[in-house]
Design an enzyme around this catalytic site. Sequence first.
Site, PDB file in Angstrom:
ATOM      1  N   GLU A 112       5.623   2.514   8.160  1.00 25.58           N
ATOM      2  CA  GLU A 112       4.457   1.640   8.787  1.00 25.58           C
ATOM      3  C   GLU A 112       3.669   2.472  10.066  1.00 25.58           C
ATOM      4  O   GLU A 112       2.518   2.429   9.956  1.00 25.58           O
ATOM      5  CB  GLU A 112       4.837   0.310   9.021  1.00 25.58           C
ATOM      6  N   ASP A 128      13.438  -1.696  -1.691  1.00 24.12           N
ATOM      7  CA  ASP A 128      12.224  -1.747  -0.985  1.00 24.12           C
ATOM      8  C   ASP A 128      11.815  -0.420  -0.542  1.00 24.12           C
ATOM      9  O   ASP A 128      12.664   0.493  -0.510  1.00 24.12           O
ATOM     10  CB  ASP A 128      12.205  -2.875  -0.139  1.00 24.12           C
ATOM     11  N   ALA A 157      -9.011   5.567   0.953  1.00 15.99           N
ATOM     12  CA  ALA A 157      -9.063   6.802   1.853  1.00 15.99           C
ATOM     13  C   ALA A 157      -7.801   6.582   2.699  1.00 15.99           C
ATOM     14  O   ALA A 157      -7.150   7.773   2.938  1.00 15.99           O
ATOM     15  CB  ALA A 157     -10.273   6.660   2.685  1.00 15.99           C
ATOM     16  N   THR A 162       8.329  -2.557  -4.757  1.00 16.81           N
ATOM     17  CA  THR A 162       7.679  -2.726  -3.441  1.00 16.81           C
ATOM     18  C   THR A 162       6.255  -3.008  -3.856  1.00 16.81           C
ATOM     19  O   THR A 162       5.804  -3.092  -4.888  1.00 16.81           O
ATOM     20  CB  THR A 162       7.638  -1.081  -3.099  1.00 16.81           C
ATOM     21  N   THR A 195       3.970  -1.536  -2.157  1.00 14.33           N
ATOM     22  CA  THR A 195       3.035  -0.449  -1.968  1.00 14.33           C
ATOM     23  C   THR A 195       2.408   0.219  -3.206  1.00 14.33           C
ATOM     24  O   THR A 195       3.101   0.152  -4.079  1.00 14.33           O
ATOM     25  CB  THR A 195       3.760   0.582  -0.937  1.00 14.33           C
ATOM     26  N   ASP A 236       8.583   0.526   1.788  1.00 10.94           N
ATOM     27  CA  ASP A 236       8.118   0.764   3.365  1.00 10.94           C
ATOM     28  C   ASP A 236       9.189   0.030   4.444  1.00 10.94           C
ATOM     29  O   ASP A 236       9.233  -1.231   4.131  1.00 10.94           O
ATOM     30  CB  ASP A 236       6.698   0.162   3.406  1.00 10.94           C
TER      31      ASP A 236
HETATM   32  C1  XBP Z   1       5.041  -2.905   2.490  1.00 12.23           C
HETATM   33  C2  XBP Z   1       3.656  -3.277   2.465  1.00 12.23           C
HETATM   34  C3  XBP Z   1       2.693  -2.145   2.220  1.00 12.23           C
HETATM   35  C4  XBP Z   1       2.327  -0.870   2.759  1.00 12.23           C
HETATM   36  C5  XBP Z   1       1.136  -0.236   2.431  1.00 12.23           C
HETATM   37  O1  XBP Z   1       5.561  -2.576   1.264  1.00 12.23           O
HETATM   38  O2  XBP Z   1       2.970  -4.316   2.810  1.00 12.23           O
HETATM   39  O3  XBP Z   1       1.709  -2.655   1.760  1.00 12.23           O
HETATM   40  O4  XBP Z   1       2.229  -1.358   4.228  1.00 12.23           O
HETATM   41  O5  XBP Z   1       1.158   0.112   1.356  1.00 12.23           O
HETATM   42  P1  XBP Z   1       6.908  -2.938   1.027  1.00 12.23           P
HETATM   43  P2  XBP Z   1      -0.327   0.046   0.525  1.00 12.23           P
HETATM   44  O6  XBP Z   1       7.346  -3.876  -0.099  1.00 12.23           O
HETATM   45  O7  XBP Z   1       7.402  -1.364   0.385  1.00 12.23           O
HETATM   46  O8  XBP Z   1       7.886  -3.054   2.325  1.00 12.23           O
HETATM   47  O9  XBP Z   1      -1.355  -0.015   1.445  1.00 12.23           O
HETATM   48  O10 XBP Z   1      -0.163   0.768  -0.580  1.00 12.23           O
HETATM   49  O11 XBP Z   1      -0.466  -1.444   0.075  1.00 12.23           O
HETATM   50 MG    MG Z   2       9.671  -3.231   3.485  1.00 12.17          MG
END
Ligand code: XBP
Ligand code: MG
Length: 265
Positions: free
Chosen positions: A26, A17, A92, A130, A132, A19
């Site tokens: 975050e 993963d 943005a 992920t 993201t 984030d």
């Molecule tokens: C966690 C998330 C991501 C990020 C932001 O992802 O929910 O959406 O907060 O990314 P992870 P985007 O699976 O890596 O823990 O704004 O690009 O969606």
């Molecule tokens: Mg995560």
Amino acid sequence: MTASPRHTTVLKAVLWDVDGTIAETERDGHRVAFNEAFEAHGIPWRWSVEHYGELLVVAGGRERLLHDMASRPDAPADLAEREALARTLHAAKNVAYAARLAQGGISFRPGVRPLLEECRARGVPMAITTTTSRANIDALFSQHLGAAWRDWFAVVLGGEDVTHKKPDPEVYQRALQLLGVEAHEAVAIEDSPAGVASARGAGVPVVVARSIYFADTPIEGATAVGPGLHTRRGWTPALVPDGDASDGDGPVTLDDLARWCTTTR
Ligand code: XBP
Ligand code: MG
């Protein structure tokens, strides 16, 4: 001949993963970048550390924003208009996020790099799994692993590569398929309940390195839960006996992951 620890691993893939797990992106990354995007577009919304924590129940930045807009009387009432605004603000936000990373504000969590390096040295394929956006994956990894970061991973899957984001298992199912390994031959490293649900939904054992926002959240169905990959202390199941201070501490290793996966199967 005694088998060296090098030959004891049963893991055929490590699925990461991003984030919260690779880096604490975050609170000081995505959240601040969203606030910058709101400000740049003349929108009065600001997400506090606490409110953002509540919004994290929704995976995906754009989806998170739409969820927040649903309870804001000053958000566009027209659905198409609201979706368009979410797209603009999310784009943005990603630009602002990349700029923050380029300034060097967000490092890998301790213990991440040693495990990445060990997997690489021992030829265990890795995947990024992920929700993201691709641009955010690129911004984070190029900052810390350099321009050739993609060579570290056999598979890279981000938000644009799935129809259904976590907690749906799609990202893990696709990764397994692309890697050509069975779920029980792999391990996922996650930090959130949605991430755990996604990996478990695909049948992949999950090790949880708790992040800031999920420090105390109840986690169901994980193979192991602990404070971070930087330490072998404080994990459940334990890696070192309670109160054992005899050994120096070190980061969680590939053999630790393999042992958890075989003993708790
Ligand atoms: C966690 C998330 C991501 C990020 C932001 O992802 O929910 O959406 O907060 O990314 P992870 P985007 O699976 O890596 O823990 O704004 O690009 O969606
Ligand atoms: Mg995560």
